[in-house]
Design a protein around this motif. Sequence first.
Motif, PDB file in Angstrom:
ATOM      1  N   SER A  52      22.176 -18.829  28.521  1.00 14.59           N
ATOM      2  CA  SER A  52      21.697 -18.771  29.901  1.00 14.59           C
ATOM      3  C   SER A  52      21.072 -17.428  30.269  1.00 14.59           C
ATOM      4  N   GLY A  53      21.004 -16.496  29.324  1.00 15.23           N
ATOM      5  CA  GLY A  53      20.372 -15.219  29.626  1.00 15.23           C
ATOM      6  C   GLY A  53      20.879 -14.121  28.715  1.00 15.23           C
ATOM      7  N   PRO A  54      20.319 -12.919  28.883  1.00 16.34           N
ATOM      8  CA  PRO A  54      20.730 -11.804  28.037  1.00 16.34           C
ATOM      9  C   PRO A  54      22.152 -11.344  28.342  1.00 16.34           C
ATOM     10  N   VAL A  55      22.752 -10.702  27.351  1.00 13.30           N
ATOM     11  CA  VAL A  55      24.107 -10.179  27.467  1.00 13.30           C
ATOM     12  C   VAL A  55      24.088  -8.695  27.116  1.00 13.30           C
ATOM     13  N   VAL A  56      24.703  -7.905  27.961  1.00 11.37           N
ATOM     14  CA  VAL A  56      24.939  -6.501  27.663  1.00 11.37           C
ATOM     15  C   VAL A  56      26.369  -6.439  27.139  1.00 11.37           C
ATOM     16  N   LEU A  57      26.505  -6.056  25.889  1.00 11.39           N
ATOM     17  CA  LEU A  57      27.791  -6.044  25.196  1.00 11.39           C
ATOM     18  C   LEU A  57      28.215  -4.586  25.013  1.00 11.39           C
ATOM     19  N   VAL A  58      29.296  -4.202  25.686  1.00 15.10           N
ATOM     20  CA  VAL A  58      29.762  -2.823  25.663  1.00 15.10           C
ATOM     21  C   VAL A  58      31.128  -2.780  24.987  1.00 15.10           C
ATOM     22  N   VAL A  59      31.214  -2.061  23.882  1.00 17.25           N
ATOM     23  CA  VAL A  59      32.472  -1.922  23.159  1.00 17.25           C
ATOM     24  C   VAL A  59      33.122  -0.616  23.607  1.00 17.25           C
ATOM     25  N   LEU A  60      34.276  -0.757  24.230  1.00 13.71           N
ATOM     26  CA  LEU A  60      35.031   0.393  24.719  1.00 13.71           C
ATOM     27  C   LEU A  60      35.991   0.876  23.644  1.00 13.71           C
ATOM     28  N   ARG A  61      36.703   1.935  23.919  1.00 15.89           N
ATOM     29  CA  ARG A  61      37.684   2.445  22.972  1.00 15.89           C
ATOM     30  C   ARG A  61      39.031   1.755  23.128  1.00 15.89           C
ATOM     31  N   GLY A  62      39.202   0.976  24.165  1.00 15.41           N
ATOM     32  CA  GLY A  62      40.481   0.314  24.352  1.00 15.41           C
ATOM     33  C   GLY A  62      41.546   1.310  24.744  1.00 15.41           C
ATOM     34  N   TYR A  63      42.700   1.238  24.091  1.00 14.10           N
ATOM     35  CA  TYR A  63      43.827   2.102  24.421  1.00 14.10           C
ATOM     36  C   TYR A  63      44.253   2.889  23.181  1.00 14.10           C
ATOM     37  N   PRO A  64      43.659   4.081  22.985  1.00 17.93           N
ATOM     38  CA  PRO A  64      44.050   4.903  21.829  1.00 17.93           C
ATOM     39  C   PRO A  64      45.273   5.771  22.133  1.00 17.93           C
ATOM     40  N   GLY A  65      46.109   5.316  23.059  1.00 17.87           N
ATOM     41  CA  GLY A  65      47.277   6.069  23.495  1.00 17.87           C
ATOM     42  C   GLY A  65      47.136   6.530  24.933  1.00 17.87           C
ATOM     43  N   TYR A  66      45.973   6.289  25.507  1.00 13.96           N
ATOM     44  CA  TYR A  66      45.669   6.643  26.898  1.00 13.96           C
ATOM     45  C   TYR A  66      44.432   5.849  27.314  1.00 13.96           C
ATOM     46  N   GLN A  67      44.167   5.793  28.618  1.00 10.89           N
ATOM     47  CA  GLN A  67      42.936   5.158  29.088  1.00 10.89           C
ATOM     48  C   GLN A  67      41.817   6.186  28.955  1.00 10.89           C
ATOM     49  N   CYS A  68      40.827   5.877  28.162  1.00  6.12           N
ATOM     50  CA  CYS A  68      39.734   6.801  27.855  1.00  6.12           C
ATOM     51  C   CYS A  68      38.940   7.138  29.128  1.00  6.12           C
ATOM     52  N   PRO A  69      38.886   8.418  29.502  1.00  2.64           N
ATOM     53  CA  PRO A  69      38.141   8.783  30.711  1.00  2.64           C
ATOM     54  C   PRO A  69      36.635   8.543  30.573  1.00  2.64           C
ATOM     55  N   LEU A  70      36.102   8.657  29.360  1.00  6.62           N
ATOM     56  CA  LEU A  70      34.670   8.402  29.172  1.00  6.62           C
ATOM     57  C   LEU A  70      34.360   6.916  29.305  1.00  6.62           C
ATOM     58  N   CYS A  71      35.277   6.054  28.853  1.00 10.35           N
ATOM     59  CA  CYS A  71      35.099   4.614  29.042  1.00 10.35           C
ATOM     60  C   CYS A  71      35.145   4.277  30.529  1.00 10.35           C
ATOM     61  N   THR A  72      36.101   4.887  31.233  1.00  3.98           N
ATOM     62  CA  THR A  72      36.230   4.656  32.669  1.00  3.98           C
ATOM     63  C   THR A  72      34.954   5.062  33.388  1.00  3.98           C
ATOM     64  N   LYS A  73      34.402   6.215  33.019  1.00  8.89           N
ATOM     65  CA  LYS A  73      33.160   6.693  33.634  1.00  8.89           C
ATOM     66  C   LYS A  73      32.000   5.745  33.313  1.00  8.89           C
ATOM     67  N   GLN A  74      31.902   5.343  32.052  1.00 13.62           N
ATOM     68  CA  GLN A  74      30.815   4.455  31.632  1.00 13.62           C
ATOM     69  C   GLN A  74      30.869   3.134  32.395  1.00 13.62           C
ATOM     70  N   VAL A  75      32.038   2.535  32.488  1.00 20.55           N
ATOM     71  CA  VAL A  75      32.174   1.261  33.193  1.00 20.55           C
ATOM     72  C   VAL A  75      31.851   1.447  34.676  1.00 20.55           C
ATOM     73  N   GLY A  76      32.266   2.573  35.249  1.00 21.35           N
ATOM     74  CA  GLY A  76      31.929   2.855  36.653  1.00 21.35           C
ATOM     75  C   GLY A  76      30.425   2.918  36.873  1.00 21.35           C
ATOM     76  N   GLU A  77      29.716   3.541  35.929  1.00 26.66           N
ATOM     77  CA  GLU A  77      28.247   3.614  36.034  1.00 26.66           C
ATOM     78  C   GLU A  77      27.617   2.238  35.902  1.00 26.66           C
ATOM     79  N   LEU A  78      28.141   1.418  35.008  1.00 23.14           N
ATOM     80  CA  LEU A  78      27.621   0.054  34.860  1.00 23.14           C
ATOM     81  C   LEU A  78      27.851  -0.753  36.137  1.00 23.14           C
ATOM     82  N   ILE A  79      29.053  -0.657  36.687  1.00 21.53           N
ATOM     83  CA  ILE A  79      29.355  -1.378  37.926  1.00 21.53           C
ATOM     84  C   ILE A  79      28.463  -0.879  39.060  1.00 21.53           C
TER      85      ILE A  79
END
Length: 183
Positions: A52-79
């Motif tokens: 039904s259309g294009p997909v933007v596929l973003v692979v995050l770091r998940g939980y490497p022992g903490y919530q990645c602040p760069l992932c949080t920032k990236q997702v905030g920019e996408l939103i």
Amino acid sequence: MTTRFTAAIAALAILAGCASAADAPKVGDEAKDFELAALGGEMVKLSKLTASGPVVLVVLRGYPGYQCPLCTKQVGELIGKADEFKKAGAQVVLVYPGPADKLKEHAGEFVKGKDYPAHFTLVLDPDYTFTNAYGLRWNAKNETAYPSTFVVGTKRKVTFATVSKTHGGRAKTEEVLKAIPAK
């Protein structure tokens, strides 16, 4: 057969021949199909989304022992650009990898307090099945996956690919928006 044993066999079948970031999808490649559970439990399949259309596929770091602040920032920019992704007809799929144990709990912590638009979906990658299949497993101490962003067109053709070998070096939201194929 137990469910865990069956899942392990399926994971091994997916992983055959895909061992390093050099195997990650590149522009022009056909993105491998996958089906992962969203945080709410519904199944998300790439081929169904791209129909039904294009997909933007973003692979995050998940939980490497903490919530990645760069992932949080990236997702905030996408939103922050959600309306532009919607206007482009793109679904945004965020992949949250990690060990199956407590993955859903950690992903719940990651999304807590964030308002996700309807065309954004966070999917879980238990035990790195997707991450390994896409050649994105960052197999070092306290690491999970190489932060990556792909734009996948309607025939599952990759039109944009960025794989970072560091915590930073992620695709800029404006670059991603420009790479989305026109309707």
